[in-house]
Design a protein around this motif. Structure first.
Motif, PDB file in Angstrom:
ATOM      1  N   TYR A  62       1.199  -7.315  -6.341  1.00 21.27           N
ATOM      2  CA  TYR A  62       0.617  -7.606  -7.650  1.00 21.27           C
ATOM      3  C   TYR A  62       1.721  -7.596  -8.696  1.00 21.27           C
ATOM      4  CZ  TYR A  62       0.779  -2.571  -8.729  1.00 21.27           C
ATOM      5  OH  TYR A  62       1.183  -1.273  -8.958  1.00 21.27           O
ATOM      6  N   THR A  63       1.442  -8.266  -9.807  1.00 19.59           N
ATOM      7  CA  THR A  63       2.313  -8.249 -10.982  1.00 19.59           C
ATOM      8  C   THR A  63       1.586  -7.517 -12.094  1.00 19.59           C
ATOM      9  OG1 THR A  63       3.453 -10.312 -10.418  1.00 19.59           O
ATOM     10  CG2 THR A  63       3.412  -9.684 -12.750  1.00 19.59           C
ATOM     11  N   LEU A  64       2.242  -6.537 -12.701  1.00 14.46           N
ATOM     12  CA  LEU A  64       1.636  -5.742 -13.764  1.00 14.46           C
ATOM     13  C   LEU A  64       2.154  -6.210 -15.117  1.00 14.46           C
ATOM     14  CD1 LEU A  64      -0.139  -3.237 -14.496  1.00 14.46           C
ATOM     15  CD2 LEU A  64       1.988  -1.910 -14.452  1.00 14.46           C
ATOM     16  N   VAL A  65       1.235  -6.532 -16.003  1.00  9.28           N
ATOM     17  CA  VAL A  65       1.564  -6.835 -17.387  1.00  9.28           C
ATOM     18  C   VAL A  65       0.961  -5.735 -18.250  1.00  9.28           C
ATOM     19  CG1 VAL A  65       1.251  -8.444 -19.302  1.00  9.28           C
ATOM     20  CG2 VAL A  65       1.688  -9.321 -16.998  1.00  9.28           C
ATOM     21  N   ARG A 606       7.644  -4.533  -2.963  1.00  6.71           N
ATOM     22  CA  ARG A 606       8.078  -4.121  -4.301  1.00  6.71           C
ATOM     23  C   ARG A 606       9.393  -4.765  -4.700  1.00  6.71           C
ATOM     24  NH1 ARG A 606       6.369   2.117  -2.997  1.00  6.71           N
ATOM     25  NH2 ARG A 606       4.135   1.869  -3.413  1.00  6.71           N
ATOM     26  N   SER A 607      10.220  -5.109  -3.736  1.00  3.51           N
ATOM     27  CA  SER A 607      11.488  -5.754  -4.053  1.00  3.51           C
ATOM     28  C   SER A 607      11.379  -7.276  -4.090  1.00  3.51           C
ATOM     29  CB  SER A 607      12.555  -5.331  -3.035  1.00  3.51           C
ATOM     30  OG  SER A 607      12.185  -5.735  -1.720  1.00  3.51           O
ATOM     31  N   GLY A 608      10.162  -7.792  -3.950  1.00  3.33           N
ATOM     32  CA  GLY A 608       9.947  -9.237  -4.058  1.00  3.33           C
ATOM     33  C   GLY A 608      10.432 -10.037  -2.871  1.00  3.33           C
ATOM     34  N   ARG A 609      10.524  -9.395  -1.696  1.00  2.00           N
ATOM     35  CA  ARG A 609      11.039 -10.100  -0.515  1.00  2.00           C
ATOM     36  C   ARG A 609       9.934 -10.618   0.406  1.00  2.00           C
ATOM     37  NH1 ARG A 609      14.278  -6.385   2.657  1.00  2.00           N
ATOM     38  NH2 ARG A 609      13.064  -4.709   1.693  1.00  2.00           N
ATOM     39  N   VAL A 610       8.694 -10.603  -0.079  1.00  2.00           N
ATOM     40  CA  VAL A 610       7.569 -11.145   0.682  1.00  2.00           C
ATOM     41  C   VAL A 610       7.012 -12.348  -0.074  1.00  2.00           C
ATOM     42  CG1 VAL A 610       5.224 -10.724   1.515  1.00  2.00           C
ATOM     43  CG2 VAL A 610       6.970  -8.943   1.738  1.00  2.00           C
ATOM     44  N   ALA A 623       8.174 -12.637   5.541  1.00  3.41           N
ATOM     45  CA  ALA A 623       8.677 -11.298   5.233  1.00  3.41           C
ATOM     46  C   ALA A 623      10.071 -11.154   5.820  1.00  3.41           C
ATOM     47  CB  ALA A 623       7.741 -10.234   5.811  1.00  3.41           C
ATOM     48  N   PRO A 624      10.849 -10.151   5.374  1.00  3.26           N
ATOM     49  CA  PRO A 624      12.186  -9.955   5.943  1.00  3.26           C
ATOM     50  C   PRO A 624      12.134  -9.724   7.448  1.00  3.26           C
ATOM     51  CG  PRO A 624      11.902  -8.659   3.943  1.00  3.26           C
ATOM     52  CD  PRO A 624      10.553  -9.204   4.293  1.00  3.26           C
ATOM     53  N   SER A 625      13.172 -10.116   8.117  1.00  2.00           N
ATOM     54  CA  SER A 625      13.251  -9.935   9.566  1.00  2.00           C
ATOM     55  C   SER A 625      13.096  -8.460   9.926  1.00  2.00           C
ATOM     56  CB  SER A 625      14.603 -10.450  10.071  1.00  2.00           C
ATOM     57  OG  SER A 625      14.738 -10.220  11.457  1.00  2.00           O
ATOM     58  N   GLY A 626      12.243  -8.174  10.889  1.00  2.00           N
ATOM     59  CA  GLY A 626      12.016  -6.813  11.349  1.00  2.00           C
ATOM     60  C   GLY A 626      10.918  -6.081  10.610  1.00  2.00           C
ATOM     61  N   VAL A 627      10.418  -6.641   9.516  1.00  2.00           N
ATOM     62  CA  VAL A 627       9.330  -6.016   8.763  1.00  2.00           C
ATOM     63  C   VAL A 627       8.013  -6.635   9.211  1.00  2.00           C
ATOM     64  CG1 VAL A 627       8.300  -5.647   6.485  1.00  2.00           C
ATOM     65  CG2 VAL A 627      10.787  -5.527   6.774  1.00  2.00           C
ATOM     66  N   ARG A 628       7.135  -5.826   9.778  1.00  2.00           N
ATOM     67  CA  ARG A 628       5.849  -6.329  10.223  1.00  2.00           C
ATOM     68  C   ARG A 628       4.920  -6.546   9.032  1.00  2.00           C
ATOM     69  NH1 ARG A 628       3.752  -5.705  15.308  1.00  2.00           N
ATOM     70  NH2 ARG A 628       2.045  -4.330  14.660  1.00  2.00           N
ATOM     71  N   VAL A 629       4.054  -7.524   9.182  1.00  2.00           N
ATOM     72  CA  VAL A 629       3.151  -7.954   8.115  1.00  2.00           C
ATOM     73  C   VAL A 629       1.800  -7.282   8.291  1.00  2.00           C
ATOM     74  CG1 VAL A 629       1.863  -9.946   7.209  1.00  2.00           C
ATOM     75  CG2 VAL A 629       4.300 -10.171   7.798  1.00  2.00           C
TER      76      VAL A 629
END
Length: 712
Positions: A62-65, A606-610, A623-629
């Motif tokens: 999510y994006t928080l404003v 949280r780091s915007g890598r998805v 998603a980054p390699s090795g990170v399960r979805v």
């Protein structure tokens, strides 16, 4: 004549050709891309914070404003949507607002949101708003109610059960934890005549049998709003029960992240005996809180009858306990009782009814060497003043000897799991501010990958040698009591003031666990401690938190005081949830894996890598390699392979959810969801009525956590 016919035919052919060229079939507009991310617009209130907390817990991007933050982004058409490779893109799949219009009349930002929601069929959640015609409801003064719902019982309607809240049995009880604090203020109202409003959750109206809406869907002007008219915070049970449905409604059942309800209970010190609380000395003879040599030791140990009861209870409740065992305790009992141990014989005969976890052979303290000549104890020192530590060899022997004992007994072990006695070896404040430096090596020597820790000391996982910690929730059912009266006596000592005969830790304390007056030894356990511990455990269960709880074998002995708490938790859960939403009861290593995968996923989110989006019925996740979805999808969703497809996830709460990774020779997860995408809402106008109040009341209503007293 033939020439004329040929000329006419040629002319007709030319006309036909010309018509074909100037009137081609219109090209179909590309299906929009909807990014799987939620826009949360916050005014700093507890309602939007609660929804953001649910998204965080589940791992939903999510994006928080923050409307209170200077320099915040302006919500405009460009902020909300753009075009990617010629395809229109909606940057958010749902919008959460603090109320139906936090920007004020005539706001360009609200106009941009309304246009965006109509264009892309994006749902909007009004996190907490007035009941009034602008949201499809009458004012409370027109046959409704405004005021406290503390202690009230709301109900999910038939439409709510058939829709986003189908995982609930029906009841949504509102907490009433304090007679002096207003915890849940609400506007309870009926839909305006002619409004396209569907109540999902209703609360009773005073003075009769009628009910009014507190959660419902309002369709108007080509838009859909989920209208919530009661205040809440992220810890309150009524919100926790509804949180899953709110997210599923706004994401139309297609979102990253998952939410399940977990409950696991570890029984420590099985086969061993636990020292008993002394109500005269207000300490535990034989343990380190009593001066050496004081009092008479009278240890508490389960009997064969207690073991038989535990097996029957587990079978009847369909709930598996984790037996955290010390094999050396059985050997000591045999030496002292003619070579036989009926308790061990009974538990081993029923071994398949439980999960078993290594708790070291004889339950020694595995941190620093304890100097118990003083109370409280301190770490012993070497001649040079350095801390004296339990050795790597001794730690390793405790692990190996207990593992071998369990294997000889045929216990179904996961040999990579370990719970040290009192979580020792790990840092213990204030005496031992660091881990035993010999612990990591001993864990690695013995291939330990899952090590229990105390959640009241350290909540997050961390790596120690080859192992990752699994934080456990201590329950305030004490290790050193076997009878209800003993539990009440020790509870009174800890949580009353000196003037009432207590320890004094509650002097001038605002801690909600502290007692106004001592509990009655005959009734205090059942009337006060059991309901409180049930409520605390339930708050963990419905918070998407897999961490296990732990008690001790002494609590299954004598008065068997653990069962009233466990029974109450299981009953409370069963009374509130439908059969499609069972408790998830995992063993320690599986809990550790869940926590590890969550941490990796949430870090990537949280780091915007998805990157994730839906185009029609196709969902793509990178998603980054090795990170399960992790994701939640509608029933019937499949994961696309290079050739063919396989079912996605497992059923839970009316959806499919679970962990996955890209298929063979793919670098992203590709899913296909069934059925049509939801269209824009219908439009109906509400009738005007009287004016509302000026402000939304926001009571305190935040329940503080109950601390643990630190006993093992």
């Amino acid at each position: 004549m033939n020439r004329t016919i040929r000329s006419a035919a040629l002319a007709m052919a030319t006309v036909g050709l010309t018509l074909t060229l100037v009137a081609p079939a219109p090209a179909a507009a590309p299906t929009p891309r909807i990014d799987l991310k939620v826009l949360v617009v916050s005014d700093g209130g507890p309602a939007t914070a609660a929804i953001a907390a649910e998204l965080d817990s589940a791992g939903t991007p999510y994006t928080l404003v923050d409307l209170n933050q200077a320099g915040r982004p302006v919500i405009s058409a460009g902020f909300l949507a753009d075009t990617v490779s010629g395809r229109p893109r909606a940057k958010f799949q749902a919008v959460v607002l603090p109320n139906d219009n936090p920007f004020g009349e005539g706001s360009a930002e609200m106009a941009a949101l309304a246009t965006y929601e109509k264009t892309f069929a994006i749902p909007q959640v009004d996190a907490y708003t007035y009941a009034r015609p602008e949201v499809g409801l009458n004012y409370p003064a027109n046959g409704g109610y405004s005021g406290s719902l503390d202690g009230a019982r709301a109900e999910v309607t038939a439409a709510g059960k058939a829709g986003p809240f189908g995982y609930l049995d029906g009841a949504v009880p509102f907490e009433d934890n304090s007679p002096t604090v207003g915890e849940s203020y609400a506007f309870v109202a009926k839909p305006v005549a002619g409004a396209d409003f569907t109540p999902y959750v209703e609360a009773p109206l005073p003075g009769g049998q009628e009910r009014g809406a507190i959660v419902g869907e309002y369709r108007h002007d080509g838009r859909r709003e989920l209208v919530v008219t009661f205040v809440y915070n992220q810890y309150q049970q009524q919100y926790r029960l509804l949180a899953r449905g709110i997210v599923n409604w706004m994401t139309q059942g297609v979102h990253l992240g998952a939410d399940r309800n977990y409950f696991a209970v570890h029984i420590d010190d099985v086969f061993a005996a636990d020292d008993r609380w002394d109500s005269a000395l207000n300490c535990t003879p034989g343990d380190v809180d009593c001066p050496p040599g004081t009092g008479q030791t009278d240890p508490i140990r389960m009997t064969a009858a207690d073991a038989q009861y535990a097996a029957q209870w587990s079978q009847e409740k369909k709930f598996t306990l984790d037996m955290v065992y010390n094999g050396g305790g059985s050997e000591v009992f045999k030496q002292q009782n003619g070579g036989a141990d009926p308790l061990a014989a009974r538990l081993i005969a029923d071994k398949a009814r439980y999960r078993w976890v290594n708790h070291t052979y004889s339950h020694p303290y595995l941190g620093c060497v304890q100097d118990t000549s003083v109370v409280p104890w301190v770490c012993a020192k070497n001649a040079d003043g350095s801390t004296k530590w339990v050795s790597r060899a001794e730690i390793g022997a405790q692990i190996r000897d207990n593992r071998a004992w369990g294997q000889r007994a045929g216990l179904p072990l996961d040999t990579a799991e370990l719970v040290t006695g009192e979580h020792s070896g790990l840092k213990t404040l204030p005496q031992q501010p660091q881990d035993n430096p010999n612990l990591a090596g001993a864990l690695t020597d013995n291939s330990i990958r899952s090590l229990a820790s105390d959640n009241s000391r350290e909540r997050e996982q961390r790596q120690i040698g080859s192992a990752l910690t699994v934080p456990r929730y201590p329950m305030n059912v004490f290790y050193n009591v076997g009878r209800a009266a003993e539990q009440v006596d020790e509870y009174n000592w800890i949580y009353t003031r000196k003037a009432d005969g207590g320890s004094g830790i509650c002097e001038n304390s605002a801690n909600t666990t502290c007692l106004d007056a001592p509990l009655d030894p005959a009734t205090g356990y059942g009337e006060y401690i059991v309901p409180l511990e049930t409520r605390i455990a339930m708050s963990h269960v419905v918070a998407n938190d897999p961490r296990p709880h732990f008690i001790h074998q002494s609590n299954l002995a004598e008065d068997r005081i653990a069962y009233p708490v466990l029974d109450a938790v299981l009953k409370a859960y069963g009374d509130l949830h439908a059969d499609n939403t069972p408790l998830v009861n995992l063993r320690q290593s599986a809990i550790g894996k869940e926590l590890t995968e969550r941490a990796a996923w949430q870090s990537a989110v949280r780091s915007g890598r998805v990157t994730a989006y839906r185009i029609g019925n196709s969902v793509t996740v990178q998603a980054p390699s090795g990170v399960r979805v992790t994701a939640t999808m509608p029933p019937g969703t499949v994961q696309n392979q290079l050739l063919g497809s396989t079912p996605f996830g497992t059923p839970y709460a009316g959806s499919l959810s679970g962990w996955t990774a890209p298929a063979l020779l793919q670098n992203q997860v590709s899913l296909t969801v069934p059925g049509p995408v939801l269209a824009s809402a219908t439009t109906k106008q509400a009738d005007p009525v009287a004016e509302p109040a000026d402000e939304l009341p926001v009571p305190k209503g935040v329940r503080s956590r109950v601390p643990y007293d630190g006993t093992r």
